[in-house]
Design a protein around this motif. Structure first.
Motif, PDB file in Angstrom:
ATOM      1  N   THR A 124      -4.317   8.268  -0.306  1.00 27.98           N
ATOM      2  CA  THR A 124      -3.386   9.044  -1.126  1.00 27.98           C
ATOM      3  C   THR A 124      -3.799  10.512  -1.132  1.00 27.98           C
ATOM      4  O   THR A 124      -4.973  10.827  -1.321  1.00 27.98           O
ATOM      5  N   LYS A 125      -2.827  11.380  -0.906  1.00 23.85           N
ATOM      6  CA  LYS A 125      -3.090  12.818  -0.895  1.00 23.85           C
ATOM      7  C   LYS A 125      -3.180  13.318  -2.339  1.00 23.85           C
ATOM      8  O   LYS A 125      -2.354  12.953  -3.183  1.00 23.85           O
ATOM      9  N   ALA A 127      -5.397   3.059   4.124  1.00 21.73           N
ATOM     10  CA  ALA A 127      -4.434   3.581   3.148  1.00 21.73           C
ATOM     11  C   ALA A 127      -5.112   4.686   2.354  1.00 21.73           C
ATOM     12  O   ALA A 127      -6.194   4.479   1.781  1.00 21.73           O
ATOM     13  N   GLY A 182     -10.035   6.988   1.011  1.00 21.79           N
ATOM     14  CA  GLY A 182      -9.019   5.944   1.095  1.00 21.79           C
ATOM     15  C   GLY A 182      -9.626   4.568   1.254  1.00 21.79           C
ATOM     16  O   GLY A 182     -10.860   4.390   1.244  1.00 21.79           O
ATOM     17  N   ALA A 193       5.773   9.206   1.515  1.00 20.84           N
ATOM     18  CA  ALA A 193       4.946   8.156   2.114  1.00 20.84           C
ATOM     19  C   ALA A 193       5.148   8.180   3.617  1.00 20.84           C
ATOM     20  O   ALA A 193       6.245   8.471   4.109  1.00 20.84           O
ATOM     21  N   ARG A 250       1.463   8.854  -0.108  1.00 25.16           N
ATOM     22  CA  ARG A 250       0.595   7.825   0.464  1.00 25.16           C
ATOM     23  C   ARG A 250       0.777   7.767   1.986  1.00 25.16           C
ATOM     24  O   ARG A 250       1.904   7.833   2.473  1.00 25.16           O
ATOM     25  N   GLN A 299       0.822  -1.213   0.000  1.00 28.23           N
ATOM     26  CA  GLN A 299       0.000   0.000   0.000  1.00 28.23           C
ATOM     27  C   GLN A 299       0.860   1.268   0.000  1.00 28.23           C
ATOM     28  O   GLN A 299       0.490   2.281  -0.600  1.00 28.23           O
ATOM     29  N   LEU A 300       2.019   1.212   0.652  1.00 29.10           N
ATOM     30  CA  LEU A 300       2.919   2.357   0.662  1.00 29.10           C
ATOM     31  C   LEU A 300       3.577   2.563  -0.704  1.00 29.10           C
ATOM     32  O   LEU A 300       3.972   3.668  -1.049  1.00 29.10           O
ATOM     33  N   VAL A 344      -0.322   5.308   5.257  1.00 30.43           N
ATOM     34  CA  VAL A 344      -0.868   4.010   5.665  1.00 30.43           C
ATOM     35  C   VAL A 344      -0.738   3.904   7.174  1.00 30.43           C
ATOM     36  O   VAL A 344       0.308   4.231   7.743  1.00 30.43           O
TER      37      VAL A 344
END
Length: 390
Positions: free
Chosen positions: A386-387, A384, A355, A307, A332, A231-232, A334
């Protein structure tokens, strides 16, 4: 306009240079290099020996000689761990012309009969020997630059690769070139060739066995760690914050994906921070930076990451907000939760940022008398997100 010409020169000196390289040197007014290189070249030049430390002095040297024809001597291929790359970054590619010579790697492979595109090359110049760990695998061939061969041999033995073959190649290309296996005395101008023989495997793909890490129980378990790293999404050159790092397993596995992956592990327990440092060396990523302090205060002034993994301290006031603000656009975040209190923080933030939410339940087989049964681990909630890119 070309400001400087960089000419690669080998141990064979002037006689080994091409006509083009000789012409570039003969056209110079100022010749720069180390003392050994400058002594190899005949002619009437102003000769400038690199000061120590060299890098801080370079801008002033080139500014002082900006109206003169400058030629810089470099070992072998100037763009291979050499001054050529430094000058291109400093002056720009349009102001530097490079005339390469065969690199030590090319010469070593020619002597050994190895394909250049089938070897790992590791520079140990002013760097820790533990960087070798990620590339040690049975059957692999490694060329080590700037090493102390005895320290490489010790590391291989400790890793269970004591049967590996080590070959020292000294003063390649010169009249006194020597290829041998005696590690008792080695010329400073050498390259070390390693043919790995052993059985212990530490793959680069995330999800190392839990026992690969020294820990006190504060460890993201193997299966959850592999999912979290996926996920990262490690990308070469990017920086990760591992907040509440525990044993540092997420930061370490991120850094092992690619040599340019960088990580900062933030851990407020000093004994755990020391343990992270030991794990980074054992697993071959001693460049992981460990910050001792409590988040979010410890995050102040750190380089912004691409991340972030929050492994501990999620319920600390202001932590999640500080991490989200620091995260670069497109980055990202998480985080894993195993308690109701941590899950409540995720539940409050998920509606705002969106997310993916995942519940992970791991059961491992273990003995039940003479039979085998399933023993469940605590379920883990993973978030998780994401910006958005600006």
């Amino acid at each position: 306009m070309i400001a400087v010409v960089v000419v690669g020169i080998g141990v064979d000196g002037w006689d080994g240079l091409s006509p083009t390289a000789k012409a570039e040197i003969e056209a110079a007014q100022v010749l720069m290099g180390n003392a050994r290189q400058l002594e190899m070249v005949p002619g009437d030049f102003e000769r400038i020996t690199w000061p120590s430390p060299m890098l801080p002095a370079l801008p002033g040297l080139f500014e002082a000689n900006r109206h003169r024809r400058v030629c810089v001597l470099a070992s072998g291929d100037p763009m291979f761990h050499g001054i050529g790359s430094t000058l291109v970054r400093m002056l720009g590619p349009d102001r530097v012309r490079v005339v390469p010579h065969p690199s030590s790697v090319s010469l070593a492979c020619a002597r050994l009969g190895w394909a250049v595109d089938d070897v790992e090359v590791i520079s140990m110049v002013a760097r820790p020997v533990e960087l070798l760990h990620p590339v040690i695998h049975s059957g692999r061939r490694i060329l080590v630059l700037g090493s102390t061969p005895a320290s490489v041999a010790d590391l291989l033995s400790e890793r269970g690769y004591g049967e590996s073959k080590l070959t020292v190649l000294e003063r390649l290309g010169g009249p006194d070139e020597r290829v041998h296996t005696d590690l008792s005395y080695v010329d400073p101008l050498h390259i070390l060739a390693v043919e790995c023989v052993g059985t212990k495997v530490l793959p680069r793909i995330p999800g190392l066995p839990d026992e690969a890490f020294e820990h006190d129980g504060q460890l993201t378990k193997r299966e959850v760690r592999a999912i979290s790293l996926a996920q990262l999404a490690p990308v070469p050159g990017q920086l990760l914050w591992d907040v509440g790092a525990g044993a540092g397993s997420i930061a370490i596995e991120w850094a092992r994906v690619h040599p340019s992956c960088r990580a900062i592990a933030i851990e407020h327990h000093p004994d755990r921070a020391e343990r992270i440092n030991r794990n980074t060396k054992t697993l071959g990523v001693p460049g992981v930076h460990v910050v001792i302090g409590k988040a979010p205060e410890a995050l102040t002034d750190l380089e912004r990451p691409s991340a972030i993994f929050i492994g501990g301290g999620l319920t600390a006031p202001g932590l999640l907000a500080a991490c989200w603000d620091a995260l670069l656009p497109g980055g990202r975040l998480v985080t894993n939760a195993v308690t109701m209190e941590s899950e409540s923080v995720i539940a409050a933030w998920h509606p705002k940022l969106g997310g993916d939410l995942t519940r992970i339940a791991i059961n491992r087989g273990s003995p039940v008398g003479t039979f085998t049964g399933w023993r469940p681990h605590m379920p883990v909630t993973t978030w998780a997100v994401t910006k958005e890119a600006e």
